[in-house]
Structures are given as structure tokens and as C-alpha cells.
Scaffold this active site. Sequence first.
Site, mmCIF file in Angstrom:
data_model
loop_
_atom_site.group_PDB
_atom_site.id
_atom_site.type_symbol
_atom_site.label_atom_id
_atom_site.label_comp_id
_atom_site.label_asym_id
_atom_site.label_seq_id
_atom_site.Cartn_x
_atom_site.Cartn_y
_atom_site.Cartn_z
ATOM 1 N N CYS A 56 0.832 -1.202 0.000
ATOM 2 C CA CYS A 56 0.000 0.000 0.000
ATOM 3 C C CYS A 56 0.871 1.258 0.000
ATOM 4 C CB CYS A 56 -0.890 0.024 1.235
ATOM 5 S SG CYS A 56 -2.049 -1.346 1.346
ATOM 6 N N GLU A 58 0.679 3.877 1.850
ATOM 7 C CA GLU A 58 1.047 4.323 3.187
ATOM 8 C C GLU A 58 2.330 3.647 3.660
ATOM 9 O OE1 GLU A 58 -1.832 3.213 2.016
ATOM 10 O OE2 GLU A 58 -3.510 3.809 3.299
#
Length: 135
Positions: A56, A58
Site C-alpha cells: 500500500c 502508506e
Amino acid sequence: MANLDVLRLIEEAMKAKEKAYAPYSGFRVGAALLSEDGSIYTGCNVENVSFGATCCAERVAIFSAVADGKRRFKAIAIVSDYEGFTFPCGICLQVMLEFDIPTVIVADGRGTSSEYALEELLPKGFKRFVVKEGG
């Protein structure tokens, strides 16, 4: 969090989203992480045909910052192609908890954003002290 910092993080997350590698889902995500010294680290989602190897946006941003020697952060902003807000997945929330990132900002592509304390999104997270006390 200062409005200028929020706007800057969202802008950087939008730029990062454009670099996403999402050939399977078509769902592009960008993240921008503000370190305590004011540095910004960005990440985009990177998919893999095996899906389990996907990372991801993040975590890409957080791992980039850690690889650069940073360990203390103020906030992270997340944007995607979705019309509404895209919230971090459970794995990303757990990584945010590991590094005590206090503020999570989610934004849509139209300039609307919302801030959350990490504890609001992961109220009963698995913390380091749990491992020390239990081990």
C-alpha cells in the site's frame, strides 16, 4: 494540525498517486508522510500479480522514511481515485501505530479532507509494550 501542512501533504499525496502501479485493480492510491523535522516522504501503491506481494501507498511512504533514518512523524495523508475518502487498511494502521503517527488525513480528489487521530481508526491496536509485557 496547521492547515498549510494539511494542504501540502494532500498535494504531495496527489502527486504520488499519479505514480501508482495498479494494473490489476486500477485503484491508485498516494500517501504523504510528514516527519517531525518537516521532511515529507511519499508513496504510491505497488501491485503484484500474486496480490500478497502488493504494498500500500502508506507503507511505501513509511518504509521510505525509515530507510532514510526517520522514526518520528507528525501525520500522514492518503488520497485515491475513489470519489470519497480512502481509509488505510489494517496492516497500514498497524504500521502507523508502530511508529506512533498521531494524525491520519484522508482526502478526496475535490479538496475535501478529514483528520483522525490514529486511535480513532485503530482503538485496540497491537502495541510494542504488549509484546514486552507478554514475552
